[in-house]
Design a protein around this motif. Structure first.
Motif, mmCIF file in Angstrom:
data_model
loop_
_atom_site.group_PDB
_atom_site.id
_atom_site.type_symbol
_atom_site.label_atom_id
_atom_site.label_comp_id
_atom_site.label_asym_id
_atom_site.label_seq_id
_atom_site.Cartn_x
_atom_site.Cartn_y
_atom_site.Cartn_z
ATOM 1 N N ILE A 176 -12.710 -3.253 3.407
ATOM 2 C CA ILE A 176 -12.385 -1.928 5.119
ATOM 3 C C ILE A 176 -13.843 -1.210 5.397
ATOM 4 O O ILE A 176 -12.543 -0.657 6.386
ATOM 5 N N ASP B 171 -1.732 4.016 9.932
ATOM 6 C CA ASP B 171 -2.133 3.488 8.359
ATOM 7 C C ASP B 171 -1.616 2.324 8.237
ATOM 8 O O ASP B 171 -1.972 1.348 7.363
ATOM 9 N N HIS B 172 -0.084 1.867 8.679
ATOM 10 C CA HIS B 172 0.293 1.303 8.382
ATOM 11 C C HIS B 172 -0.350 -0.897 8.276
ATOM 12 O O HIS B 172 -0.649 -1.547 7.230
ATOM 13 N N SER B 173 -0.566 -0.533 9.892
ATOM 14 C CA SER B 173 -1.400 -1.617 9.637
ATOM 15 C C SER B 173 -3.746 -2.112 8.724
ATOM 16 O O SER B 173 -3.390 -2.905 7.905
ATOM 17 N N GLN B 174 -3.597 -0.622 7.934
ATOM 18 C CA GLN B 174 -4.508 -0.491 7.530
ATOM 19 C C GLN B 174 -4.359 -1.222 6.464
ATOM 20 O O GLN B 174 -4.750 -1.582 5.693
ATOM 21 N N ARG B 175 -2.960 -0.604 5.355
ATOM 22 C CA ARG B 175 -2.791 -0.757 4.054
ATOM 23 C C ARG B 175 -2.458 -2.778 3.742
ATOM 24 O O ARG B 175 -3.045 -2.901 3.201
ATOM 25 N N VAL B 176 -2.072 -2.993 5.291
ATOM 26 C CA VAL B 176 -1.411 -4.478 5.586
ATOM 27 C C VAL B 176 -3.141 -5.105 5.169
ATOM 28 O O VAL B 176 -3.149 -6.426 4.320
ATOM 29 N N LYS C 196 -6.073 -4.164 4.088
ATOM 30 C CA LYS C 196 -6.690 -3.804 2.855
ATOM 31 C C LYS C 196 -6.070 -4.471 1.612
ATOM 32 O O LYS C 196 -6.875 -5.388 1.222
ATOM 33 N N GLU C 197 -5.089 -4.588 1.693
ATOM 34 C CA GLU C 197 -3.918 -5.806 0.854
ATOM 35 C C GLU C 197 -4.348 -7.395 0.439
ATOM 36 O O GLU C 197 -4.697 -7.782 -0.626
ATOM 37 N N SER D 37 -0.537 -9.880 1.270
ATOM 38 C CA SER D 37 0.276 -8.563 1.707
ATOM 39 C C SER D 37 1.391 -8.803 1.022
ATOM 40 O O SER D 37 2.310 -9.949 0.965
ATOM 41 N N GLU E 7 4.585 -7.525 1.750
ATOM 42 C CA GLU E 7 4.855 -6.813 3.006
ATOM 43 C C GLU E 7 6.238 -7.347 3.438
ATOM 44 O O GLU E 7 6.042 -8.679 4.112
#
Ligand code: CTP
Ligand code: MN
Ligand code: MN
Ligand code: MN
Length: 389
Positions: A70, A81-86, A88-89, A96, A98
């Motif tokens: 990351i 934020d959303h892209s970074q979360r995906v 990271k997962e 991911s 989602e």
């Protein structure tokens, strides 16, 4: 200030048109996931969200290395934020949730199948989905009302699903060149779209046609399609007339990324023997043009016949707009979108496939080459093979 105060760290520019994006890159495992979410947002008529995911994916395509942790994302633009979360997962778990549940969802799969039919857009597909239809077969089975494009789309569904190879595109190029020169000697033809960017396959083949003598190109398209039709080379075509007027499309008009050239959406009948010949030496168009036998009006199965259906887009541009048309039809779609955004937000200019208008000076900027347009925009020239944003 550079990340970590490290002067050697690469600085990623935030507009895709400021960056070089090669066709092959190091982060497909991430960009494919983000592009699923982008596509899903598009299916749900959420353009802002769709573009946000697409921009995030595009930044990763321009990275010169594979993202491993990351920390590699620090200081990169366009990653919400959303892209970074995906991301990271995926880095931690390999996938991911989602993305995977989106990919598996009935809505996503249906929208993909239905918008995959030539002539069917998101709105129509969404209406059919809400009416309980799930597949191209369901449309036939339930006798849905279809326009001419959609009928052709269903008839040639299998063929049009298959990627078009560069070898096939080269054969189509020869045919288009022959057709154009038969009806207007001296005309110039250029391969556009994904193949100009160096792709090895595409969903269609795109051509831009012009003539060095301004005005000679007027009314050219019907002549080309008539010639092709006489040779039995066209399975479907719809031509739209040129509707561009500088006065109307200039600053007074709200920006619209749909261009107004004379254009033709078509489906070619491509003899497979011609493609085989071509890879050996050069095919004569005579080999190519014998189409002949009557086909069933129902679905075409290319394994059983000597030909396949191929989507072809033809665009005719006046010579004075050729550089703008070339830039506008090379893509990628995100690259084009970013060029227009850059022009508007950073330069107070308005770029289309026809012209570049400078709102500060109140004038149109003329250009003969793509290089000149990049220069007007204050951008480093990016060659087509690095516009795969
Ligand atoms: N284009 C356009 N107006 C449209 C459709 C396409 O200006 N109504 C432009 C796009 O901006 C793109 C180019 O035409 O620059 C090619 O579009 P398309 O064939 O859809 O995509 P490709 O990049 O060629 O990808 P593919 O290989 O899938 O065909
Ligand atoms: Mn590389
Ligand atoms: Mn294309
Ligand atoms: Mn196209």
């Amino acid at each position: 200030p550079k990340p970590n105060g490290d002067p050697s760290a690469m600085q990623m520019k935030s507009y895709a048109c400021q960056r070089r994006t090669p066709l092959k890159h190091h982060n497909s495992f991430l960009t494919e996931a983000l592009e699923i979410l982008s596509q899903n947002a598009e299916y749900n008529d959420n353009e802002g969200r769709s573009v946000a995911f697409r921009r995030a994916a595009s930044v990763l395509k321009a990275l010169p290395h594979r993202v491993k942790t990351i920390e590699d994302l620090r200081c990169l633009p366009c990653l919400g934020d959303h892209s970074q979360r995906v991301i990271k997962e995926i880095l931690e778990d390999g996938s991911s949730r989602e993305v995977e549940s989106t990919r598996q969802s009935e809505q996503f799969q249906t929208m993909k199948a239905l918008t995959g039919i030539f002539g069917v857009g998101v709105r129509t597909a969404d209406r059919w989905f809400r009416e309980g239809l799930r597949s191209p077969d369901d449309l036939i089975r339930t006798g849905q009302q279809l326009n001419r494009a959609q009928q052709a789309g269903l008839q040639y569904y299998d063929d049009l699903q298959k990627p078009v190879t560069k070898a096939e595109a080269d054969v189509i190029s020869d045919i288009v060149e022959k057709a154009v020169h038969a009806v207007l000697p001296g005309a110039e033809i250029q391969l556009m779209g994904g193949f100009r960017r160096g792709k090895e396959v595409g969903h269609d083949v795109d051509f831009l046609i012009t003539h060095p003598e301004e005005g000679k190109e007027e009314g050219l398209m019907p002549k080309i399609t008539n010639w092709l039709e006489e040779q039995g080379l066209l399975l479907y075509q719809k031509t739209t007339r040129n509707s561009y007027l500088e006065k109307m499309d200039g600053p007074a008009r709200p920006p619209n990324n749909m261009d107004r050239f004379e254009r033709c959406f078509s489906i070619f009948k491509l003899q497979k023997s011609a493609v085989r010949c071509k890879s050996n030496s050069t095919a004569s168009v005579e080999d190519v043009s014998r189409g002949g036998e009557n086909e069933r009006p129902s679905e075409h199965h290319s394994e059983e016949s000597g030909w396949r259906a191929v989507r072809v887009d033809l665009v005719v541009s006046p010579y004075s707009q050729f550089a703008f048309a070339t830039l506008g039809w090379t893509g990628s779609k995100l690259f084009e979108r970013e060029l227009r955004r850059w022009a508007g937000q950073e330069k107070h200019m308005s770029l289309s496939s026809h012209a570049l208008y400078d709102s500060k000076q109140n004038l149109y900027l003329r250009a003969k080459t793509e290089e000149e347009i990049f220069a007007y925009l204050g951008l480093e020239f990016i060659p087509p093979s690095e516009r795969n944003a």
